[in-house]
Design a protein around this motif. Structure first.
Motif, PDB file in Angstrom:
ATOM      1  N   ARG A  47     -28.195 -36.597  -0.798  1.00 27.46           N
ATOM      2  CA  ARG A  47     -29.377 -37.174  -0.163  1.00 27.46           C
ATOM      3  C   ARG A  47     -30.391 -36.084   0.197  1.00 27.46           C
ATOM      4  O   ARG A  47     -30.031 -35.027   0.704  1.00 27.46           O
ATOM      5  CB  ARG A  47     -28.968 -37.916   1.110  1.00 27.46           C
ATOM      6  CG  ARG A  47     -30.130 -38.499   1.884  1.00 27.46           C
ATOM      7  CD  ARG A  47     -29.659 -39.402   3.016  1.00 27.46           C
ATOM      8  NE  ARG A  47     -29.063 -40.632   2.510  1.00 27.46           N
ATOM      9  CZ  ARG A  47     -28.470 -41.548   3.274  1.00 27.46           C
ATOM     10  NH1 ARG A  47     -28.407 -41.390   4.574  1.00 27.46           N
ATOM     11  NH2 ARG A  47     -27.961 -42.643   2.739  1.00 27.46           N
ATOM     12  N   ASN A  91     -28.235 -30.074  -7.480  1.00 25.62           N
ATOM     13  CA  ASN A  91     -27.882 -28.746  -6.965  1.00 25.62           C
ATOM     14  C   ASN A  91     -27.152 -28.792  -5.631  1.00 25.62           C
ATOM     15  O   ASN A  91     -26.707 -27.769  -5.118  1.00 25.62           O
ATOM     16  CB  ASN A  91     -29.143 -27.899  -6.788  1.00 25.62           C
ATOM     17  CG  ASN A  91     -29.824 -27.628  -8.108  1.00 25.62           C
ATOM     18  OD1 ASN A  91     -29.154 -27.386  -9.103  1.00 25.62           O
ATOM     19  ND2 ASN A  91     -31.141 -27.705  -8.130  1.00 25.62           N
ATOM     20  N   LEU A  92     -27.102 -29.968  -5.028  1.00 27.98           N
ATOM     21  CA  LEU A  92     -26.455 -30.089  -3.725  1.00 27.98           C
ATOM     22  C   LEU A  92     -25.006 -30.503  -3.899  1.00 27.98           C
ATOM     23  O   LEU A  92     -24.672 -31.248  -4.817  1.00 27.98           O
ATOM     24  CB  LEU A  92     -27.158 -31.160  -2.882  1.00 27.98           C
ATOM     25  CG  LEU A  92     -28.633 -30.933  -2.575  1.00 27.98           C
ATOM     26  CD1 LEU A  92     -29.195 -32.147  -1.845  1.00 27.98           C
ATOM     27  CD2 LEU A  92     -28.809 -29.681  -1.738  1.00 27.98           C
ATOM     28  N   PRO A  93     -24.143 -30.046  -2.969  1.00 29.80           N
ATOM     29  CA  PRO A  93     -22.777 -30.573  -2.983  1.00 29.80           C
ATOM     30  C   PRO A  93     -22.788 -32.037  -2.554  1.00 29.80           C
ATOM     31  O   PRO A  93     -23.708 -32.471  -1.854  1.00 29.80           O
ATOM     32  CB  PRO A  93     -22.046 -29.709  -1.951  1.00 29.80           C
ATOM     33  CG  PRO A  93     -23.076 -28.961  -1.212  1.00 29.80           C
ATOM     34  CD  PRO A  93     -24.389 -29.082  -1.895  1.00 29.80           C
ATOM     35  N   GLN A  94     -21.772 -32.783  -2.936  1.00 24.75           N
ATOM     36  CA  GLN A  94     -21.693 -34.178  -2.498  1.00 24.75           C
ATOM     37  C   GLN A  94     -21.428 -34.241  -0.995  1.00 24.75           C
ATOM     38  O   GLN A  94     -20.717 -33.397  -0.445  1.00 24.75           O
ATOM     39  CB  GLN A  94     -20.569 -34.890  -3.247  1.00 24.75           C
ATOM     40  CG  GLN A  94     -21.006 -35.323  -4.636  1.00 24.75           C
ATOM     41  CD  GLN A  94     -20.110 -36.411  -5.193  1.00 24.75           C
ATOM     42  OE1 GLN A  94     -18.905 -36.378  -4.977  1.00 24.75           O
ATOM     43  NE2 GLN A  94     -20.688 -37.343  -5.941  1.00 24.75           N
ATOM     44  N   ASP A  95     -22.017 -35.227  -0.381  1.00 22.57           N
ATOM     45  CA  ASP A  95     -21.864 -35.393   1.065  1.00 22.57           C
ATOM     46  C   ASP A  95     -20.857 -36.511   1.320  1.00 22.57           C
ATOM     47  O   ASP A  95     -21.146 -37.682   1.075  1.00 22.57           O
ATOM     48  CB  ASP A  95     -23.227 -35.756   1.667  1.00 22.57           C
ATOM     49  CG  ASP A  95     -23.186 -35.893   3.173  1.00 22.57           C
ATOM     50  OD1 ASP A  95     -22.070 -35.902   3.739  1.00 22.57           O
ATOM     51  OD2 ASP A  95     -24.257 -35.973   3.788  1.00 22.57           O
ATOM     52  N   PRO A  96     -19.668 -36.167   1.823  1.00 23.81           N
ATOM     53  CA  PRO A  96     -18.630 -37.201   1.979  1.00 23.81           C
ATOM     54  C   PRO A  96     -18.954 -38.212   3.077  1.00 23.81           C
ATOM     55  O   PRO A  96     -18.305 -39.246   3.159  1.00 23.81           O
ATOM     56  CB  PRO A  96     -17.384 -36.383   2.336  1.00 23.81           C
ATOM     57  CG  PRO A  96     -17.899 -35.127   2.943  1.00 23.81           C
ATOM     58  CD  PRO A  96     -19.201 -34.840   2.269  1.00 23.81           C
ATOM     59  N   PHE A  97     -19.917 -37.897   3.933  1.00 25.21           N
ATOM     60  CA  PHE A  97     -20.188 -38.786   5.065  1.00 25.21           C
ATOM     61  C   PHE A  97     -21.483 -39.582   4.885  1.00 25.21           C
ATOM     62  O   PHE A  97     -22.031 -40.127   5.843  1.00 25.21           O
ATOM     63  CB  PHE A  97     -20.245 -37.979   6.367  1.00 25.21           C
ATOM     64  CG  PHE A  97     -19.036 -37.119   6.551  1.00 25.21           C
ATOM     65  CD1 PHE A  97     -17.759 -37.684   6.531  1.00 25.21           C
ATOM     66  CD2 PHE A  97     -19.143 -35.751   6.716  1.00 25.21           C
ATOM     67  CE1 PHE A  97     -16.635 -36.899   6.676  1.00 25.21           C
ATOM     68  CE2 PHE A  97     -18.019 -34.958   6.867  1.00 25.21           C
ATOM     69  CZ  PHE A  97     -16.760 -35.528   6.838  1.00 25.21           C
ATOM     70  N   ARG A 131     -21.399 -37.981  18.083  1.00 20.31           N
ATOM     71  CA  ARG A 131     -21.212 -36.706  17.388  1.00 20.31           C
ATOM     72  C   ARG A 131     -21.025 -35.572  18.389  1.00 20.31           C
ATOM     73  O   ARG A 131     -20.179 -34.694  18.204  1.00 20.31           O
ATOM     74  CB  ARG A 131     -22.412 -36.425  16.485  1.00 20.31           C
ATOM     75  CG  ARG A 131     -22.293 -35.095  15.804  1.00 20.31           C
ATOM     76  CD  ARG A 131     -23.443 -34.854  14.885  1.00 20.31           C
ATOM     77  NE  ARG A 131     -23.739 -33.446  14.853  1.00 20.31           N
ATOM     78  CZ  ARG A 131     -24.729 -32.928  14.189  1.00 20.31           C
ATOM     79  NH1 ARG A 131     -25.530 -33.701  13.500  1.00 20.31           N
ATOM     80  NH2 ARG A 131     -24.929 -31.640  14.197  1.00 20.31           N
ATOM     81  N   ARG A 140     -23.874 -42.045  10.070  1.00 24.24           N
ATOM     82  CA  ARG A 140     -23.161 -40.847   9.624  1.00 24.24           C
ATOM     83  C   ARG A 140     -21.927 -40.597  10.491  1.00 24.24           C
ATOM     84  O   ARG A 140     -20.833 -40.349   9.980  1.00 24.24           O
ATOM     85  CB  ARG A 140     -24.104 -39.649   9.649  1.00 24.24           C
ATOM     86  CG  ARG A 140     -23.484 -38.414   9.074  1.00 24.24           C
ATOM     87  CD  ARG A 140     -24.386 -37.212   9.109  1.00 24.24           C
ATOM     88  NE  ARG A 140     -23.681 -36.105   8.500  1.00 24.24           N
ATOM     89  CZ  ARG A 140     -23.647 -35.864   7.211  1.00 24.24           C
ATOM     90  NH1 ARG A 140     -24.324 -36.631   6.389  1.00 24.24           N
ATOM     91  NH2 ARG A 140     -22.950 -34.859   6.730  1.00 24.24           N
ATOM     92  N   GLU A 150     -18.080 -40.468   9.439  1.00 27.20           N
ATOM     93  CA  GLU A 150     -17.347 -39.206   9.601  1.00 27.20           C
ATOM     94  C   GLU A 150     -16.157 -39.355  10.550  1.00 27.20           C
ATOM     95  O   GLU A 150     -15.096 -38.786  10.318  1.00 27.20           O
ATOM     96  CB  GLU A 150     -18.298 -38.109  10.117  1.00 27.20           C
ATOM     97  CG  GLU A 150     -17.624 -36.749  10.249  1.00 27.20           C
ATOM     98  CD  GLU A 150     -18.600 -35.621  10.499  1.00 27.20           C
ATOM     99  OE1 GLU A 150     -19.821 -35.872  10.544  1.00 27.20           O
ATOM    100  OE2 GLU A 150     -18.136 -34.469  10.641  1.00 27.20           O
ATOM    101  N   TYR A 151     -16.366 -40.124  11.619  1.00 28.26           N
ATOM    102  CA  TYR A 151     -15.309 -40.188  12.634  1.00 28.26           C
ATOM    103  C   TYR A 151     -14.596 -41.540  12.675  1.00 28.26           C
ATOM    104  O   TYR A 151     -13.759 -41.767  13.563  1.00 28.26           O
ATOM    105  CB  TYR A 151     -15.913 -39.877  14.015  1.00 28.26           C
ATOM    106  CG  TYR A 151     -16.627 -38.546  14.038  1.00 28.26           C
ATOM    107  CD1 TYR A 151     -15.942 -37.359  13.794  1.00 28.26           C
ATOM    108  CD2 TYR A 151     -18.001 -38.477  14.270  1.00 28.26           C
ATOM    109  CE1 TYR A 151     -16.599 -36.138  13.799  1.00 28.26           C
ATOM    110  CE2 TYR A 151     -18.666 -37.261  14.280  1.00 28.26           C
ATOM    111  CZ  TYR A 151     -17.964 -36.093  14.041  1.00 28.26           C
ATOM    112  OH  TYR A 151     -18.621 -34.895  14.037  1.00 28.26           O
TER     113      TYR A 151
END
Lengths: 479, 441
Positions: B64, B95-101, B243, B307, B311-312
């Motif tokens: 994103r 170019n970005l890593p995948q965001d798991p959250f 968070r 998010r 994540e939690y």
């Protein structure tokens, strides 16, 4: 809209507006900001903002009024100009001050921030890779439960044209970094933050020492987790440059702002304990205290050649040998108070009018080595890195908290303590300054977040300082 | 074409250009505000601001990016700029890593609200304020105009919110003595403003008495709603954020964990019925119209955005990005306005507080200053204004056993924040009577 179209629109608009009011100025501001945050080795946010607009200043019957627009078409600027003219004409009948063209110099020139490699050479992939590595480096233990690596990369262009012939431009390349380690166990949470804000290029992120510093940051967070609370008592306080930044900012910078002294800021951030008659007479600090307004220091976050009304910026002493000499006020405040100031009338962006702001306010180095200062202390504490700040609306009674403390006993650092705080009164505090570190202890720190003004503005400031030693300060810790 | 039509034109054009594996949220924020800054009841600076911004949030394969630009409100120019950013986002995303959250966009529905106002313009603006204020030393800020917000996404979500409103945030002075007031609303009523000024002038007269200097120590205090509002700004600093709780920076962690409690007299909620701010957040998600945060001293809900929810593994209550309250309300109690001084007895009537910060975050300890009309009261009678004092108190002390009474009335405290843009929102708060408020300097 291309940059050349925008420039052509300015020239055309200035010609059209100049005969309709006593004076008109156009301040174009274009800024590209990229921000990336990595937390716990996961991408958290990636944003890119292109902010641009023009502030149109008009002088009507000695009153300066403003209108800003992000619509840079000729029609958009004409609409804004008419708004400025209409409201300023009405406001001129109850104006707070009378101005002339002396407050809008016809300056010409330009400024460019220093850099080794342009920020634009940093591709997103490279930036994210560096931040990922930094996040990993912060994780020196499983107790480091949160690891944040953040960068803000900003390229700013300001162009100024006026009906009296001013024509100048300034380009700033700005880097803000933050690396945060939060350590937690079943009893407590402690945090260490490391970062800075400077004018520079891509080289800041490519610094080969960065990952080692991140590891050290993580280790210090762990160290705090195991540390006892800061003791309570009156003792000597040795303040590191990264906390001196906050101390200078709140208890020298703000009270010396001439618009605060004039009462413009009374309804928001507050007034000042300083009176106009104090300049040239008041013993602000001990004779060791020398403070300068220095927009010329290379790479400091708030360096510039002109303030936002085109006043050429020069280095000036605010405090020399402890005596208060000069305030932080631009040409408008200088005219209103009839005293000298500095070139610091600044706006946060195209959508705000310029007001008196701090820029680079620096404490000059003294002669003491860090070792000499520590050895001179029988009972005291070192404090590093601000984490809490509060001061009254006249800038007298303050209380500041730091992240990291180290006790000094009989001339030696003996142990790390957590939750160190101190409080005091401004003049009493600065007059208790008993040693100033030499150039080897001198560091530059900046911040993008100084808030002030109605409507409010967040602006960039910087404060360089050596380590400074103060005597008999009220110190206390957590519960 | 008005700005809503331009926004719709840009959003729809971009949605039509998306590839199959892409999703997009388009956000609009526009403001036309007249700001007039006053000092000594005269105009220090007048600034009219017309600023519009369009933001894109681009999703592709779990990545994103946010891109935004200053809009011209011209359908051709703005679409050209928006398209450039869409292309950039498409190029950068791989170019970005995948965001798991990452929480994929969904259609959170449609909403529309518009609050039309009757505001001061041009000549009438300056005169309406300068004329009644001319016999006072007044400093402050008038801000008024139209704010519009739009939010659409490629899944069909569509929100629009418009609000014409104003505030006059001012203080009156007698030398260094001052009182503070805010007059705000959707329609400027000259009589109401003049009544506000008159009331402030009456309060200022009380400030003429010689000041009382207090020694540090513990005092019984009454916090007026404006002072309570300052106190509650600390809840914006991670106090109620899920968070923050999970990352060790939540000042109310001990309340959440049940280690500490507040008084049963203290209840706080998010209440969008106040109508001061839209319910949708930056992703267009609609928060509940009303949600209890703290009920009778027990923390019921933290603010959770998408998010944090992912994540939690927490239930999502569609908080905003920072997980801060947007429409805070504290429940009223039983203390009547005309009994405040009597119940205070001997102590301090604090109208405002200033410059608060955590002095010990883990223990919810706060430091700050008294400001404006703060008065020493003896046996239910106002005796004298005080010299400003620094306090250092824990919320677990002053809002638990320290909380003696809560007023039976609330006051709306509208947001007067103008950093970068004029903000909407506000709080609805009562006053509070508190024992053992600790002053240190």
């Amino acid at each position: 809209m291309t940059r050349s179209t925008i420039s052509a629109n300015f020239t055309t608009s200035l010609k059209e507006f100049k005969n309709q009011v006593d004076w008109v100025g156009l301040r174009f501001y274009s800024e590209k900001t990229n921000q990336h945050t990595i937390r716990n080795e996961h991408p958290e946010s990636h944003s890119s903002k292109r902010d641009q607009g023009v502030m149109i200043e008009v002088m009507v019957d000695g009153h300066l009024g403003y209108a800003a627009t992000s619509n840079l078409t000729p029609e958009g600027m004409k609409h804004a100009f008419n708004k400025a003219k209409e409201l300023s004409t009405q406001a001129s009948r109850v104006k707070a001050a009378e101005f002339t063209l002396d407050q809008r110099p016809s300056s010409r020139g330009n400024f460019q921030s220093p850099y080794l490699h342009r920020l634009s050479t940093l591709e997103t992939a490279e930036t994210v890779d560096i931040l990922m590595k930094a996040s990993k480096a912060l994780k020196v233990s499983d107790k480091i439960v949160s690891r944040e690596a953040y960068v803000m990369l900003t390229e700013t262009e300001i162009q100024y044209l006026s009906s009296s012939g001013a024509e100048w431009s300034q380009n700033f390349d700005l880097v803000t970094t933050l690396f945060r380690a939060t350590a937690e166990d079943d009893k407590d949470t402690q945090m260490r933050n490391m970062g800075n804000s400077i004018q520079a290029g891509a080289e800041v992120l490519r610094d080969p020492q960065l990952l080692d510093l991140c590891r050290l940051n993580g280790e210090e967070a762990l160290e705090l987790l195991a540390a006892p609370n800061c003791p309570t008592g009156t003792m000597d306080l040795l303040i590191a440059p990264d906390q001196m930044q906050l101390q200078i900012h709140e208890s020298i910078g703000h009270p010396l702002e001439l618009d605060r002294i004039l009462g413009d800021e009374r309804n928001f951030a507050g007034w000042s304990f300083i009176k106009p008659e104090n300049f040239g007479h008041l013993q602000y600090g001990s004779h060791l205290l020398n403070v300068v307004f220095d927009p010329s220091e290379q790479g400091q976050f708030a360096s510039y050649a002109f303030d936002d009304v085109g006043n050429p910026a020069t280095r000036e002493y605010l405090i020399k040998n402890g005596k208060l000499l000069r305030g932080l006020g631009g040409l408008e405040s200088q005219k209103r108070l009839g005293i000298p100031g500095v070139a610091n009338q600044r706006a946060s962006s195209w959508n705000r009018a310029p007001i008196d702001r701090m820029a680079n306010i620096n404490v000059e180095p003294g002669t003491a080595t860090l070792d000499e200062m520590i050895k001179s202390v029988k009972h005291g504490i070192v404090m590093k890195t601000n984490k809490s700040w509060s001061i009254d609306d006249y800038r007298n009674k303050f209380q500041f908290g730091c992240e990291y403390g180290q006790l000094i006993e009989d001339g030696e650092i003996t142990q790390t303590v957590k939750n160190p705080n101190y409080r005091g009164r401004t003049l009493q505090f600065w007059n208790s300054l008993k040693a100033v570190g030499n150039a080897q202890t001198y560091e530059n720190h900046g911040s993008p977040y100084c808030g002030k003004g109605e409507p409010s503005q967040i602006i960039r400031v910087a404060h360089s300082s050596p380590y400074c030693l103060f005597s008999n300060i009220e110190v206390f810790g957590g519960v | 074409m008005n700005q809503r039509e331009v926004f719709n034109h840009v959003a729809e054009a971009l949605f039509n250009e998306l590839h199959q594996d892409e999703a997009l949220t388009v956000d609009f924020r526009g403001e036309d505000t007249d700001y007039v800054r006053w000092n000594q009841s005269k105009v220090r600076q007048n600034t009219s601001v017309g600023q519009k911004e369009i933001s894109l949030v681009f999703d592709k394969n779990g990545r994103r990016l946010n891109k935004s630009f200053s809009a011209q409100v011209d359908k051709e120019w703005d679409l050209v700029e928006a398209r450039k950013l869409l292309v950039e986002a498409r190029e950068e995303a791989p170019n970005l890593p995948q965001d798991p959250f990452l929480v994929p966009f969904v259609n959170n529905g449609t909403s529309e609200a518009h609050f039309e106002g009757k505001l001061l313009q041009g000549a009438s603006l300056i005169e309406a304020i300068s004329k009644p204020a001319r016999d006072h030393d007044m400093a402050g800020l008038y801000a008024g105009g139209l704010i519009e917000m739009g939010n659409r996404n490629s899944k069909g979500q569509n929100h629009w919110f418009g609000n014409e409103s104003f505030f006059m945030d001012y203080s009156l002075y007698n030398g260094e003595r001052a009182v503070k007031a805010v007059y705000a609303g959707f329609q400027w009523k000259q009589h109401d403003f003049e009544d506000s000024l008159h009331e402030s002038a009456m309060q200022l007269a009380v400030m003429n008495r010689p000041r009382k200097k207090l020694e540090p120590g513990k005092y019984r205090v009454y916090l007026a709603p404006a002072a309570v509002s300052e106190l509650t700004t600390m809840f914006d600093w991670g106090g109620l954020s899920a968070r923050a709780y999970k990352t060790g920076t939540c000042a109310l962690k001990k309340l959440k964990d049940g280690e500490r409690k507040f008084s049963s007299k203290f209840s706080m909620s998010e209440n969008f019925h106040l109508g001061l701010t839209p319910r949708f957040n930056q992703l267009g998600e609609l928060a509940p119209e009303k949600m209890t945060l703290i009920k009778e001293g027990q923390l019921e809900h933290l603010l959770v955005n998408s998010r944090s929810a992912k994540e939690y593994g927490l239930p999502n209550n569609h908080a905003n990005e920072r997980e801060v309250p947007r429409a805070m309300e504290i429940a009223p109690g039983t203390l009547k306005e005309n009994e405040i001084l009597k119940h205070l007895g001997t102590g301090l009537y604090l109208s405002n507080l200033h410059y608060l910060n955590w002095s010990d975050l883990q223990n919810a300890r706060i430091t700050g200053m008294t400001r404006y009309a703060c008065l020493w009261v003896e046996n239910g009678e106002v005796v004298a204004p005080i010299e400003d004092m620094r306090f250092d108190v824990s919320l677990y002390d002053i809002l638990d056993e320290g909380l003696l009474e809560v007023t039976d009335f609330q006051r709306v405290d509208p947001s007067i924040a103008t950093y970068m843009q004029r903000e909407l929102g506000g709080k609805n708060l009562p006053g509070m009577l508190i024992k053992d408020f600790s002053f240190t300097l």
